[in-house]
Design a protein around this motif. Sequence first.
Motif, PDB file in Angstrom:
ATOM      1  N   GLN A  60      43.950  42.891  33.547  1.00 64.29           N
ATOM      2  CA  GLN A  60      42.962  42.705  34.619  1.00 64.29           C
ATOM      3  C   GLN A  60      43.576  43.093  35.959  1.00 64.29           C
ATOM      4  OE1 GLN A  60      41.932  38.550  34.275  1.00 64.29           O
ATOM      5  NE2 GLN A  60      40.469  38.915  32.620  1.00 64.29           N
ATOM      6  N   PHE A  61      42.742  43.561  36.863  1.00 61.92           N
ATOM      7  CA  PHE A  61      43.186  43.811  38.220  1.00 61.92           C
ATOM      8  C   PHE A  61      42.010  43.552  39.159  1.00 61.92           C
ATOM      9  CE2 PHE A  61      41.524  48.241  38.733  1.00 61.92           C
ATOM     10  CZ  PHE A  61      41.205  48.515  37.414  1.00 61.92           C
ATOM     11  N   SER A  62      42.342  43.203  40.380  1.00 57.94           N
ATOM     12  CA  SER A  62      41.284  42.817  41.304  1.00 57.94           C
ATOM     13  C   SER A  62      41.582  43.352  42.703  1.00 57.94           C
ATOM     14  CB  SER A  62      41.108  41.302  41.332  1.00 57.94           C
ATOM     15  OG  SER A  62      42.309  40.690  41.733  1.00 57.94           O
ATOM     16  N   LEU A  63      40.510  43.496  43.469  1.00 56.07           N
ATOM     17  CA  LEU A  63      40.598  43.928  44.866  1.00 56.07           C
ATOM     18  C   LEU A  63      40.193  42.750  45.744  1.00 56.07           C
ATOM     19  CD1 LEU A  63      40.893  46.259  46.998  1.00 56.07           C
ATOM     20  CD2 LEU A  63      38.413  46.572  46.758  1.00 56.07           C
ATOM     21  N   HIS A  64      41.058  42.430  46.694  1.00 55.64           N
ATOM     22  CA  HIS A  64      40.753  41.383  47.663  1.00 55.64           C
ATOM     23  C   HIS A  64      40.629  42.040  49.030  1.00 55.64           C
ATOM     24  CE1 HIS A  64      42.112  37.785  45.133  1.00 55.64           C
ATOM     25  NE2 HIS A  64      42.263  38.834  44.372  1.00 55.64           N
ATOM     26  N   ILE A  65      39.533  41.752  49.719  1.00 57.03           N
ATOM     27  CA  ILE A  65      39.358  42.237  51.089  1.00 57.03           C
ATOM     28  C   ILE A  65      39.382  41.013  51.997  1.00 57.03           C
ATOM     29  CG2 ILE A  65      37.954  43.601  52.678  1.00 57.03           C
ATOM     30  CD1 ILE A  65      36.582  44.857  50.235  1.00 57.03           C
ATOM     31  N   MET A  66      40.439  40.910  52.758  1.00 54.45           N
ATOM     32  CA  MET A  66      40.588  39.773  53.661  1.00 54.45           C
ATOM     33  C   MET A  66      39.830  40.044  54.949  1.00 54.45           C
ATOM     34  SD  MET A  66      42.582  38.203  51.635  1.00 54.45           S
ATOM     35  CE  MET A  66      43.139  36.810  52.603  1.00 54.45           C
ATOM     36  N   ILE A  95      36.134  39.450  46.778  1.00 54.16           N
ATOM     37  CA  ILE A  95      36.967  39.618  45.585  1.00 54.16           C
ATOM     38  C   ILE A  95      36.153  40.338  44.517  1.00 54.16           C
ATOM     39  CG2 ILE A  95      38.317  38.491  43.783  1.00 54.16           C
ATOM     40  CD1 ILE A  95      38.671  36.118  45.709  1.00 54.16           C
ATOM     41  N   ILE A  96      36.705  41.429  44.019  1.00 55.72           N
ATOM     42  CA  ILE A  96      36.063  42.214  42.960  1.00 55.72           C
ATOM     43  C   ILE A  96      37.058  42.323  41.808  1.00 55.72           C
ATOM     44  CG2 ILE A  96      34.942  44.390  42.347  1.00 55.72           C
ATOM     45  CD1 ILE A  96      34.524  44.841  45.392  1.00 55.72           C
ATOM     46  N   ASN A  97      36.574  42.083  40.610  1.00 49.85           N
ATOM     47  CA  ASN A  97      37.449  42.031  39.444  1.00 49.85           C
ATOM     48  C   ASN A  97      37.178  43.163  38.456  1.00 49.85           C
ATOM     49  OD1 ASN A  97      38.697  39.395  40.098  1.00 49.85           O
ATOM     50  ND2 ASN A  97      36.607  38.662  39.820  1.00 49.85           N
ATOM     51  N   CYS A  98      38.229  43.616  37.812  1.00 47.19           N
ATOM     52  CA  CYS A  98      38.098  44.627  36.768  1.00 47.19           C
ATOM     53  C   CYS A  98      38.992  44.288  35.593  1.00 47.19           C
ATOM     54  CB  CYS A  98      38.451  46.016  37.294  1.00 47.19           C
ATOM     55  SG  CYS A  98      37.131  46.718  38.296  1.00 47.19           S
ATOM     56  N   ALA A  99      38.540  44.663  34.417  1.00 49.63           N
ATOM     57  CA  ALA A  99      39.308  44.485  33.200  1.00 49.63           C
ATOM     58  C   ALA A  99      39.294  45.793  32.418  1.00 49.63           C
ATOM     59  CB  ALA A  99      38.716  43.358  32.355  1.00 49.63           C
ATOM     60  N   TYR A 100      40.420  46.109  31.813  1.00 52.60           N
ATOM     61  CA  TYR A 100      40.494  47.361  31.060  1.00 52.60           C
ATOM     62  C   TYR A 100      40.913  47.067  29.626  1.00 52.60           C
ATOM     63  CZ  TYR A 100      45.540  47.026  31.959  1.00 52.60           C
ATOM     64  OH  TYR A 100      46.841  46.604  32.036  1.00 52.60           O
ATOM     65  N   GLU A 101      40.674  48.028  28.757  1.00 51.48           N
ATOM     66  CA  GLU A 101      40.961  47.846  27.341  1.00 51.48           C
ATOM     67  C   GLU A 101      42.116  48.715  26.852  1.00 51.48           C
ATOM     68  OE1 GLU A 101      36.160  47.146  26.586  1.00 51.48           O
ATOM     69  OE2 GLU A 101      37.222  48.753  25.548  1.00 51.48           O
ATOM     70  N   ASN A 102      42.237  49.896  27.430  1.00 57.76           N
ATOM     71  CA  ASN A 102      43.218  50.857  26.947  1.00 57.76           C
ATOM     72  C   ASN A 102      44.599  50.545  27.506  1.00 57.76           C
ATOM     73  OD1 ASN A 102      44.739  53.109  26.265  1.00 57.76           O
ATOM     74  ND2 ASN A 102      43.097  54.558  26.680  1.00 57.76           N
ATOM     75  N   THR A 103      45.523  50.115  26.651  1.00 57.98           N
ATOM     76  CA  THR A 103      46.858  49.731  27.120  1.00 57.98           C
ATOM     77  C   THR A 103      47.684  50.933  27.557  1.00 57.98           C
ATOM     78  OG1 THR A 103      47.633  49.767  24.829  1.00 57.98           O
ATOM     79  CG2 THR A 103      46.940  47.644  25.727  1.00 57.98           C
ATOM     80  N   ALA A 104      47.185  52.131  27.323  1.00 59.82           N
ATOM     81  CA  ALA A 104      47.885  53.328  27.783  1.00 59.82           C
ATOM     82  C   ALA A 104      47.615  53.606  29.259  1.00 59.82           C
ATOM     83  CB  ALA A 104      47.470  54.531  26.945  1.00 59.82           C
TER      84      ALA A 104
END
Lengths: 112, 116
Positions: free
Chosen positions: A72-78, A20-29
Amino acid sequence: QQQVKQSPQSLIVQKGGISIINCAYENTAFDYFPWYQQFPGKGPALLIAIRPDVSEKKEGRFTISFNKSAKQFSLHIMDSQPGDSATYFCAASKSGYSTLTFGKGTMLLVSP
Amino acid sequence: DTAVSQTPKYLVTQMGNDKSIKCEQNLGHDTMYWYKQDSKKFLKIMFSYNNKELIINETVPNRFSPKSPDKAHLNLHINSLELGDSAVYFCASSLAGLQSPNSPLHFGNGTRLTVT
């Protein structure tokens, strides 16, 4: 100013486990969120991408989960495999004519 | 093979020298980019060209000069090389600069520049 924050920096997972890898962004555009996979000595290549009109996208063992309210968005590798060992980059941009802003990358090692 | 190809793959040179990296794509794309990947693997855009026109020029020292003779080629010339220029430089291309799953960035395999 880092507009896309990615964690963890590195990750070790046993074969068959979930990465599981997580990312968060700031720009709502931002409304286009791809993940790129990079093997040693190679350039990054698109793995999977999502737009914010869906909360999840699955392609084989790879799933993106997206939480618009939390930005936030994340990548899951099963069922992670040794062949998945690579550096993974999340990215974000506005759709249409734009450039990608990349996260700092996560080095994934899947142990046999 | 359809691809983004860049040469050379490795470049070792001394401080103060001038060097060039060449990039060619045969994907029919009209937008090309240079990215710099530092030792911590951070990818940062340097330049973007659309149909031979410079459209993005991030905060890059003017020792770096891109040149696009046509929309299939984008070269990077670096003057007066410094130790801090050591990195992997990636060329990439896309269709119309659009960001979508149908028009992803296609990267070359990089040029590892080492300045001694």
